[in-house]
Design a protein around this motif. Structure first.
Motif, PDB file in Angstrom:
ATOM      1  N   ALA A 238       0.828  -1.209   0.000  1.00 41.37           N
ATOM      2  CA  ALA A 238       0.000   0.000   0.000  1.00 41.37           C
ATOM      3  C   ALA A 238       0.864   1.261   0.000  1.00 41.37           C
ATOM      4  O   ALA A 238       0.586   2.225  -0.717  1.00 41.37           O
ATOM      5  CB  ALA A 238      -0.932  -0.021   1.207  1.00 41.37           C
ATOM      6  N   LYS A 239       1.941   1.252   0.796  1.00 38.23           N
ATOM      7  CA  LYS A 239       2.847   2.395   0.856  1.00 38.23           C
ATOM      8  C   LYS A 239       3.541   2.604  -0.486  1.00 38.23           C
ATOM      9  O   LYS A 239       3.722   3.744  -0.935  1.00 38.23           O
ATOM     10  CB  LYS A 239       3.880   2.172   1.962  1.00 38.23           C
ATOM     11  CG  LYS A 239       4.822   3.340   2.182  1.00 38.23           C
ATOM     12  CD  LYS A 239       5.780   3.058   3.335  1.00 38.23           C
ATOM     13  CE  LYS A 239       6.729   4.233   3.539  1.00 38.23           C
ATOM     14  NZ  LYS A 239       7.700   3.965   4.651  1.00 38.23           N
ATOM     15  N   SER A 240       3.908   1.508  -1.146  1.00 40.29           N
ATOM     16  CA  SER A 240       4.580   1.590  -2.448  1.00 40.29           C
ATOM     17  C   SER A 240       3.655   2.172  -3.508  1.00 40.29           C
ATOM     18  O   SER A 240       4.055   3.016  -4.319  1.00 40.29           O
ATOM     19  CB  SER A 240       5.059   0.198  -2.874  1.00 40.29           C
ATOM     20  OG  SER A 240       5.990  -0.329  -1.951  1.00 40.29           O
ATOM     21  N   LYS A 241       2.392   1.724  -3.505  1.00 40.87           N
ATOM     22  CA  LYS A 241       1.426   2.236  -4.482  1.00 40.87           C
ATOM     23  C   LYS A 241       1.181   3.722  -4.273  1.00 40.87           C
ATOM     24  O   LYS A 241       1.039   4.484  -5.231  1.00 40.87           O
ATOM     25  CB  LYS A 241       0.121   1.455  -4.371  1.00 40.87           C
ATOM     26  CG  LYS A 241       0.185   0.041  -4.929  1.00 40.87           C
ATOM     27  CD  LYS A 241      -1.176  -0.621  -4.875  1.00 40.87           C
ATOM     28  CE  LYS A 241      -1.160  -1.984  -5.557  1.00 40.87           C
ATOM     29  NZ  LYS A 241      -2.495  -2.623  -5.543  1.00 40.87           N
ATOM     30  N   GLU A 242       1.121   4.121  -3.015  1.00 33.53           N
ATOM     31  CA  GLU A 242       0.900   5.533  -2.701  1.00 33.53           C
ATOM     32  C   GLU A 242       2.065   6.397  -3.165  1.00 33.53           C
ATOM     33  O   GLU A 242       1.900   7.561  -3.533  1.00 33.53           O
ATOM     34  CB  GLU A 242       0.693   5.687  -1.193  1.00 33.53           C
ATOM     35  CG  GLU A 242       0.332   7.087  -0.753  1.00 33.53           C
ATOM     36  CD  GLU A 242       0.124   7.178   0.754  1.00 33.53           C
ATOM     37  OE1 GLU A 242       0.165   8.301   1.276  1.00 33.53           O
ATOM     38  OE2 GLU A 242      -0.058   6.126   1.393  1.00 33.53           O
ATOM     39  N   THR A 243       3.273   5.834  -3.172  1.00 35.15           N
ATOM     40  CA  THR A 243       4.485   6.569  -3.576  1.00 35.15           C
ATOM     41  C   THR A 243       4.461   6.947  -5.045  1.00 35.15           C
ATOM     42  O   THR A 243       4.881   8.040  -5.431  1.00 35.15           O
ATOM     43  CB  THR A 243       5.733   5.716  -3.270  1.00 35.15           C
ATOM     44  OG1 THR A 243       5.811   5.497  -1.862  1.00 35.15           O
ATOM     45  CG2 THR A 243       6.995   6.418  -3.746  1.00 35.15           C
ATOM     46  N   GLY A 244       3.975   6.037  -5.897  1.00 36.06           N
ATOM     47  CA  GLY A 244       3.906   6.326  -7.322  1.00 36.06           C
ATOM     48  C   GLY A 244       5.143   5.916  -8.093  1.00 36.06           C
ATOM     49  O   GLY A 244       6.078   5.324  -7.547  1.00 36.06           O
ATOM     50  N   ILE A 245       5.144   6.249  -9.370  1.00 36.56           N
ATOM     51  CA  ILE A 245       6.198   5.850 -10.304  1.00 36.56           C
ATOM     52  C   ILE A 245       6.811   7.102 -10.928  1.00 36.56           C
ATOM     53  O   ILE A 245       6.130   8.113 -11.113  1.00 36.56           O
ATOM     54  CB  ILE A 245       5.613   4.935 -11.403  1.00 36.56           C
ATOM     55  CG1 ILE A 245       5.068   3.649 -10.774  1.00 36.56           C
ATOM     56  CG2 ILE A 245       6.648   4.600 -12.473  1.00 36.56           C
ATOM     57  CD1 ILE A 245       4.281   2.794 -11.734  1.00 36.56           C
ATOM     58  N   ASP A 246       8.089   7.041 -11.261  1.00 37.82           N
ATOM     59  CA  ASP A 246       8.768   8.141 -11.943  1.00 37.82           C
ATOM     60  C   ASP A 246       8.992   7.782 -13.408  1.00 37.82           C
ATOM     61  O   ASP A 246       9.296   6.631 -13.738  1.00 37.82           O
ATOM     62  CB  ASP A 246      10.121   8.438 -11.283  1.00 37.82           C
ATOM     63  CG  ASP A 246       9.971   8.919  -9.852  1.00 37.82           C
ATOM     64  OD1 ASP A 246       9.097   9.762  -9.614  1.00 37.82           O
ATOM     65  OD2 ASP A 246      10.721   8.443  -8.982  1.00 37.82           O
ATOM     66  N   LEU A 247       8.859   8.770 -14.266  1.00 34.31           N
ATOM     67  CA  LEU A 247       9.144   8.601 -15.692  1.00 34.31           C
ATOM     68  C   LEU A 247      10.410   9.371 -16.037  1.00 34.31           C
ATOM     69  O   LEU A 247      10.581  10.508 -15.600  1.00 34.31           O
ATOM     70  CB  LEU A 247       7.988   9.124 -16.544  1.00 34.31           C
ATOM     71  CG  LEU A 247       6.617   8.499 -16.308  1.00 34.31           C
ATOM     72  CD1 LEU A 247       5.563   9.230 -17.145  1.00 34.31           C
ATOM     73  CD2 LEU A 247       6.624   7.009 -16.649  1.00 34.31           C
ATOM     74  N   VAL A 248      11.302   8.744 -16.816  1.00 37.62           N
ATOM     75  CA  VAL A 248      12.527   9.414 -17.255  1.00 37.62           C
ATOM     76  C   VAL A 248      12.446   9.691 -18.745  1.00 37.62           C
ATOM     77  O   VAL A 248      11.791   8.966 -19.508  1.00 37.62           O
ATOM     78  CB  VAL A 248      13.792   8.572 -16.936  1.00 37.62           C
ATOM     79  CG1 VAL A 248      13.962   8.412 -15.447  1.00 37.62           C
ATOM     80  CG2 VAL A 248      13.729   7.213 -17.614  1.00 37.62           C
ATOM     81  N   ALA A 249      13.114  10.775 -19.158  1.00 36.85           N
ATOM     82  CA  ALA A 249      13.025  11.245 -20.543  1.00 36.85           C
ATOM     83  C   ALA A 249      14.067  10.557 -21.416  1.00 36.85           C
ATOM     84  O   ALA A 249      15.224  10.971 -21.467  1.00 36.85           O
ATOM     85  CB  ALA A 249      13.209  12.765 -20.580  1.00 36.85           C
ATOM     86  N   LYS A 250      13.645   9.501 -22.100  1.00 36.67           N
ATOM     87  CA  LYS A 250      14.501   8.867 -23.101  1.00 36.67           C
ATOM     88  C   LYS A 250      13.887   9.133 -24.473  1.00 36.67           C
ATOM     89  O   LYS A 250      13.329  10.207 -24.692  1.00 36.67           O
ATOM     90  CB  LYS A 250      14.642   7.382 -22.792  1.00 36.67           C
ATOM     91  CG  LYS A 250      15.259   7.123 -21.402  1.00 36.67           C
ATOM     92  CD  LYS A 250      15.599   5.679 -21.179  1.00 36.67           C
ATOM     93  CE  LYS A 250      16.859   5.283 -21.892  1.00 36.67           C
ATOM     94  NZ  LYS A 250      17.304   3.916 -21.594  1.00 36.67           N
ATOM     95  N   GLU A 251      13.937   8.171 -25.407  1.00 34.13           N
ATOM     96  CA  GLU A 251      13.286   8.409 -26.701  1.00 34.13           C
ATOM     97  C   GLU A 251      11.775   8.524 -26.511  1.00 34.13           C
ATOM     98  O   GLU A 251      11.076   9.206 -27.262  1.00 34.13           O
ATOM     99  CB  GLU A 251      13.662   7.314 -27.715  1.00 34.13           C
ATOM    100  CG  GLU A 251      13.004   5.965 -27.490  1.00 34.13           C
ATOM    101  CD  GLU A 251      13.646   5.166 -26.371  1.00 34.13           C
ATOM    102  OE1 GLU A 251      13.159   4.058 -26.090  1.00 34.13           O
ATOM    103  OE2 GLU A 251      14.639   5.636 -25.783  1.00 34.13           O
ATOM    104  N   VAL A 252      11.260   7.815 -25.507  1.00 35.92           N
ATOM    105  CA  VAL A 252       9.897   8.010 -25.001  1.00 35.92           C
ATOM    106  C   VAL A 252      10.005   8.076 -23.486  1.00 35.92           C
ATOM    107  O   VAL A 252      11.081   7.879 -22.921  1.00 35.92           O
ATOM    108  CB  VAL A 252       8.953   6.857 -25.422  1.00 35.92           C
ATOM    109  CG1 VAL A 252       8.761   6.819 -26.928  1.00 35.92           C
ATOM    110  CG2 VAL A 252       9.479   5.510 -24.914  1.00 35.92           C
ATOM    111  N   TRP A 253       8.914   8.342 -22.802  1.00 36.41           N
ATOM    112  CA  TRP A 253       8.931   8.375 -21.342  1.00 36.41           C
ATOM    113  C   TRP A 253       8.929   6.944 -20.814  1.00 36.41           C
ATOM    114  O   TRP A 253       8.026   6.171 -21.110  1.00 36.41           O
ATOM    115  CB  TRP A 253       7.724   9.141 -20.805  1.00 36.41           C
ATOM    116  CG  TRP A 253       7.787  10.601 -21.090  1.00 36.41           C
ATOM    117  CD1 TRP A 253       7.181  11.261 -22.114  1.00 36.41           C
ATOM    118  CD2 TRP A 253       8.517  11.578 -20.341  1.00 36.41           C
ATOM    119  NE1 TRP A 253       7.485  12.609 -22.057  1.00 36.41           N
ATOM    120  CE2 TRP A 253       8.306  12.829 -20.976  1.00 36.41           C
ATOM    121  CE3 TRP A 253       9.317  11.530 -19.198  1.00 36.41           C
ATOM    122  CZ2 TRP A 253       8.863  14.011 -20.508  1.00 36.41           C
ATOM    123  CZ3 TRP A 253       9.887  12.704 -18.739  1.00 36.41           C
ATOM    124  CH2 TRP A 253       9.656  13.928 -19.379  1.00 36.41           C
TER     125      TRP A 253
END
Length: 423
Positions: A238-253
């Motif tokens: 639950a804590k992990s889901k609340e944290t979210g995900i990061d996107l990095v800028a490559k040829e696509v996100w």
């Protein structure tokens, strides 16, 4: 490692007392962890302490550069539109504004195939900040921005990852232009802007990586947590889901799960197990003994294997000692190498083992480490010394100390060290 590694005779005796109840192999692995692994870890921490200060300064300067550029843009736009100065605030609110945070997160996970851990190389994730009146959402590698206000019609625009990277690089160059910091352009298709920080005789390479944070639910391809899993706990999930995900800028996100992985690692030994210590030993071996296999195996592979091993063996009894933990981790690594696949922990259809070059040689090395870690790691058995050996060693230490002190001759309150006066 020999007796000379211990700083004093009482320390050596206390160390023997602490390790008395352990098996010989467990004792020697513990000595290796304390005397070889933790020293490297301490070096990393020292680097972290001073690099944080420098990176903070760079990002603060970057923020100032952004603010100055923003004011200029608004003044130009206001002049073209014939707006009064009082109307600039409204224009500012409506502008689809992309900025970079002055805060950052230490990470080593943003690359699809990360390199070997190195105490002179660090990665810092820099969150991208989007204006409050602009919403963003992610789908299939693309980030869309949308806005609606009284004066600006509802619209969608695509946030180009390469343009974001280009703007970020320009700001970093501007923020470091008057400082003794080298900025070099990143490798092709890399999401980072690399800088070399210098302090006295030390140099530290830091990759600054702009990231866009999105809710966990927006990334549809994730197949975690898996059904009926006993690790991690529901609380941690639950804590992990609340944290979210990061996107990095490559040829696509592209996604990075750095923050979730940090949460899992921080909690991984809550029951008193030795999982993280076993991982630290393998990371040290990777850096010192397996560097020729850098195209095949990385620190991220090892961490991923640990996550899979924890999910497969959630019971504490598998991890209660350093020896058991290392065995479980090595068994899982051998199994993955034999199958020529290290699935991504959160995207299990993705095989992280992209190169099988020298795989057979690497497998032989890992198998040899599993068979006899003490011999493979060249850990000298300090417990095989007889009391007479220990006595002779510490007699020679004390004698040399006495001879050193006897060379100190006091004159007028000052101490001069003689060169061979009493030889």
């Amino acid at each position: 490692m020999g007796l000379e590694e211990f700083q004093s005779f009482p320390n050596f005796c206390e160390h023997l007392k602490d390790l008395k109840s352990l098996t010989l192999k467990e004792r020697l692995l513990q000595v290796f962890l304390e005397e070889d692994v933790m020293i490297a870890k301490d070096e990393m921490q020292r680097n972290l302490d001073w690099v944080k200060e420098d990176v903070n300064d760079i990002l603060l300067k970057l923020k100032e550069s952004q603010e100055q550029e923003k004011i200029k843009e608004l003044e130009i736009m206001a002049e073209r539109l014939g707006l009064e100065e009082s109307d600039m605030l409204s224009l500012n609110r409506e502008k689809k504004d992309i900025r970079f945070s002055s805060g950052f997160l230490i990470s080593q996970n943003y690359m699809r195939t990360p390199t070997v851990d190195n105490p002179n190389e660090l990665d810092c994730l820099v969150p991208i900040i989007i204006a409050e009146n602009v919403e963003h959402f992610y789908t299939e590698g693309t980030v869309f921005l949308s806005s609606q206000s009284d004066t600006v019609a509802f619209s969608f625009i695509v946030l180009n990852p390469r343009e974001v990277h280009k703007v970020f690089e320009e700001h970093v160059l501007s923020a470091t232009s008057k400082r003794p910091i080298d900025v070099y352009r990143s490798k092709p298709n890399s999401p980072s802007v690399s800088v070399t920080l210098k302090r006295r005789t030390e140099k530290l390479h830091v990759d600054l990586v702009p990231v866009l944070q999105i809710p966990f639910s927006e990334y549809k391809h994730i197949d975690w947590p898996r059904a009926k899993t006993r690790w991690p706990s529901q609380e941690l999930i639950a804590k992990s889901k609340e944290t979210g995900i990061d996107l990095v800028a490559k040829e696509v996100w592209r996604p990075t799960f750095s923050r979730i992985e940090n949460i899992l690692l921080e909690d991984i030994d809550r029951d008193g197990g030795r999982r993280k210590d076993a991982l630290q030993i393998l990371l040290r071996v990777l850096q010192e003994r397996w560097q020729d296999f850098y195209k095949t195996l990385s620190s991220y592979h090892l961490k991923t294997v640990l996550f899979w091993a924890c999910e497969k063996h959630p019971e504490f009894t598998k991890w209660e000692t350093l020896e058991k933990s290392l065995n479980v981790l090595l068994d899982e690594l051998i199994r993955r190498l034999e199958s020529r696949a290290v699935p991504h922990y959160f995207l299990s259809e993705v095989n992280l083992l992209r190169s099988t070059e020298q795989l057979s040689e690497l497998l032989l090395q890992v198998t040899e480490l599993r068979r006899d870690p003490v011999t493979y790691l060249e850990i000298q058995n300090v417990f095989e010394y007889s009391p007479l050996d220990i006595g002779k060693y510490w007699y020679s230490v004390m004698n040399s100390q006495i001879r050193l002190y006897s060379r100190q001759i006091k004159f007028g309150g000052h101490v001069f060290v003689s060169s061979g006066l009493f030889e």
